[in-house]
Design a protein around this motif. Structure first.
Motif, PDB file in Angstrom:
ATOM      1  N   MET A 197      28.300  34.246  39.282  1.00 15.17           N
ATOM      2  CA  MET A 197      29.202  35.114  38.212  1.00 15.17           C
ATOM      3  C   MET A 197      30.179  35.293  38.976  1.00 15.17           C
ATOM      4  N   ASP A 198      31.457  34.970  38.494  1.00 16.55           N
ATOM      5  CA  ASP A 198      32.534  35.061  38.106  1.00 16.55           C
ATOM      6  C   ASP A 198      32.834  34.516  39.138  1.00 16.55           C
ATOM      7  N   PRO A 199      32.777  33.196  39.611  1.00 14.48           N
ATOM      8  CA  PRO A 199      33.608  32.504  40.708  1.00 14.48           C
ATOM      9  C   PRO A 199      34.686  31.663  41.396  1.00 14.48           C
ATOM     10  N   PHE A 200      35.619  33.019  40.167  1.00 16.53           N
ATOM     11  CA  PHE A 200      37.368  32.674  40.267  1.00 16.53           C
ATOM     12  C   PHE A 200      37.998  33.781  40.229  1.00 16.53           C
ATOM     13  N   GLY A 201      37.380  34.482  40.631  1.00 14.98           N
ATOM     14  CA  GLY A 201      38.120  36.236  40.814  1.00 14.98           C
ATOM     15  C   GLY A 201      38.079  36.684  39.477  1.00 14.98           C
ATOM     16  N   CYS A 202      37.714  36.445  37.655  1.00 13.45           N
ATOM     17  CA  CYS A 202      38.010  36.656  36.886  1.00 13.45           C
ATOM     18  C   CYS A 202      38.263  38.176  36.937  1.00 13.45           C
ATOM     19  N   ALA A 203      37.343  39.174  37.118  1.00  8.46           N
ATOM     20  CA  ALA A 203      37.630  40.561  36.789  1.00  8.46           C
ATOM     21  C   ALA A 203      38.543  41.124  37.865  1.00  8.46           C
ATOM     22  N   GLU A 204      38.930  40.677  38.687  1.00 12.34           N
ATOM     23  CA  GLU A 204      40.068  41.216  39.521  1.00 12.34           C
ATOM     24  C   GLU A 204      41.650  40.814  38.730  1.00 12.34           C
ATOM     25  N   ASP A 205      41.232  39.411  38.821  1.00 13.07           N
ATOM     26  CA  ASP A 205      42.924  38.406  37.761  1.00 13.07           C
ATOM     27  C   ASP A 205      43.263  38.725  36.265  1.00 13.07           C
ATOM     28  N   GLY A 206      42.318  38.668  36.115  1.00 14.60           N
ATOM     29  CA  GLY A 206      42.422  38.225  34.364  1.00 14.60           C
ATOM     30  C   GLY A 206      41.927  36.902  34.456  1.00 14.60           C
ATOM     31  N   LYS A 207      41.625  36.297  35.157  1.00 17.40           N
ATOM     32  CA  LYS A 207      41.181  35.022  34.221  1.00 17.40           C
ATOM     33  C   LYS A 207      42.870  34.181  34.688  1.00 17.40           C
TER      34      LYS A 207
END
Length: 413
Positions: A187-197
């Motif tokens: 889940m969230d492998p691109f760090g979406c929760a951190e930088d908003g995609k």
């Protein structure tokens, strides 16, 4: 660099390895930087290597909007931070590289210089077995049991910190084997929760480098475990360093005020997204992509299908089927559209569809008092009418327990 024909293919929406043209690439004596910025009047590469100055001016090497710059290796090295600076129409913008393969750790918003080539894979046996057993619909005839994993919250280390990719593999692979899972879904492998995609090619740096993620996948494969990535192309971040008004004007976004929405009719956007799927499969040997928020992709304003988006989804699955026939393409869809896993003309061509509706009805039935269940049996069996219309995976995911929805046993009377 690759020839004019490949640039034309990118502009026409038919370049499926655009990451070989654009981004940061190591070359003899330094690094080339290339970016698609059709609205820019001037472009620069700026970063930690030149104190964020404007002394590295990029040249417009194609009148259609391709810019290139070169930085010698006596000034720049692996891991250095960089951004593109654009000026035009009296405005300026500092942007992360859309094709960056590595990024600074949040709250840093710059990209990092990184060469992903050179890793020596040790998963030949696994990849040969995958090709033999998962190609040409083989995935639908084999047992598949997928473990959903959120790395930051999984089994903290003794000191309370999150796992790195490498320490994670050491603990995760034996657990997966013991529990009988065949695949892990990140889940969230691109760090979406951190930088908003804002990153599409750069995995989250919070757990290690790209090559350390390759080693994680390698270790999982050697243990017989496949790796699936959650993949979201339904939106992009409106953050200052992201794709919005990328080169002081719109490049990939949809017009008409739909913030963070891709313009799926843009051919350059099509090349960007399809190439992203190809890149992840080629670079990281991943075994599947789960496209998130499918309705947000294929339905436009007013709930009507976006024909360009539907066409793009079909093309993504078609290209992946041609290039990587043993990589699973998965989605979840609560819209009731149908033909999600069909290869027919009206179908979307996914390998699997998450059957969240069956899960919802099953959990609702489980919450009913025992004495009342006989009155609701039809509600439990109704989804079976549609069970064989799609190639489905039954789910019990974090969506079913988050936001106060309770665990499975907590729902029971």
């Amino acid at each position: 660099m690759r020839g004019d024909r490949n640039i034309a293919s990118f502009i026409e929406g038919s370049e499926y390895r655009a990451f070989t043209i654009l981004g940061c690439h190591e070359a003899q004596g330094g690094y080339f930087f290339r970016v698609w910025a059709p609205n820019a009047e001037k472009a620069y590469v700026t970063g930690s290597f030149n104190d964020w100055s404007d002394d590295c001016v990029m040249s417009k090497i194609d009148p259609r909007g391709l810019w290139e710059g070169f930085v010698s290796d006596d000034l720049i090295s692996q891991g250095d931070l960089y951004k593109f600076k654009f000026t035009g129409s009296g405005k300026q913008a500092y942007k992360a590289d859309p094709f960056a393969t590595y990024a600074g750790s949040y709250p840093e918003t710059a990209s990092r210089v990184y060469n992903t080539s050179g890793y020596v894979w040790g998963d030949r046996v696994y990849m040969e077995d995958r090709k033999k057993n998962f190609s040409k619909g083989g995935a639908r005839s084999r047992p598949v049991s997928i473990y959903e994993l959120h790395i930051p919250s999984w089994k903290k280390r003794p000191n309370g910190s999150c796992h790195s990719y490498l320490t994670l593999a050491e603990d995760l692979a034996p657990y997966m084997m013991q529990m009988g899972f065949t695949h892990v879904e990140i889940m969230d492998p691109f760090g979406c929760a951190e930088d908003g995609k804002t990153a599409f090619y750069a995995l989250s740096p919070a757990h290690g480098t790209p090559k350390e993620f390759m080693e994680f996948v390698d270790m999982m494969h050697r243990a017989g475990i496949g790796v699936i990535l959650d993949w979201d192309v339904s939106r992009f971040s409106m953050a200052e360093h992201g794709l919005a008004s990328f080169d002081t004007g719109p490049v990939m976004e949809k017009q008409g005020g739909e913030n963070g929405k891709f313009d799926y009719s843009s051919r350059e956007t099509q090349s960007f997204i399809i190439s992203n799927a190809v890149y992840l499969a080629q670079t990281y040997h991943i075994d599947g992509l789960r496209m998130e928020f499918l309705p947000a992709v294929i339905y436009g304003t007013g709930g009507l299908p976006d024909r360009s988006a539907v066409s793009l989804v079909r093309r993504i699955n078609g290209v992946m089927r041609d290039y990587f026939p043993d990589v699973m393409m998965i989605t979840d869809d609560l819209s009731g559209r149908g033909a999600v896993t069909s290869d027919a003309a009206e179908g979307l061509g996914f390998t699997f569809k998450w059957d969240s509706i069956c899960t919802r009805d099953t959990l609702a039935y489980a919450a009913i008092e025992l004495s009342q269940r006989a009155l609701h049996t039809s509600e439990l069996s109704a989804p079976l009418k549609h069970a064989f219309g799609e190639a489905s995976v039954l789910t019990l995911s974090h969506f079913d327990v988050m936001e106060g929805r309770q665990s499975f046993t907590s729902k029971m009377p």
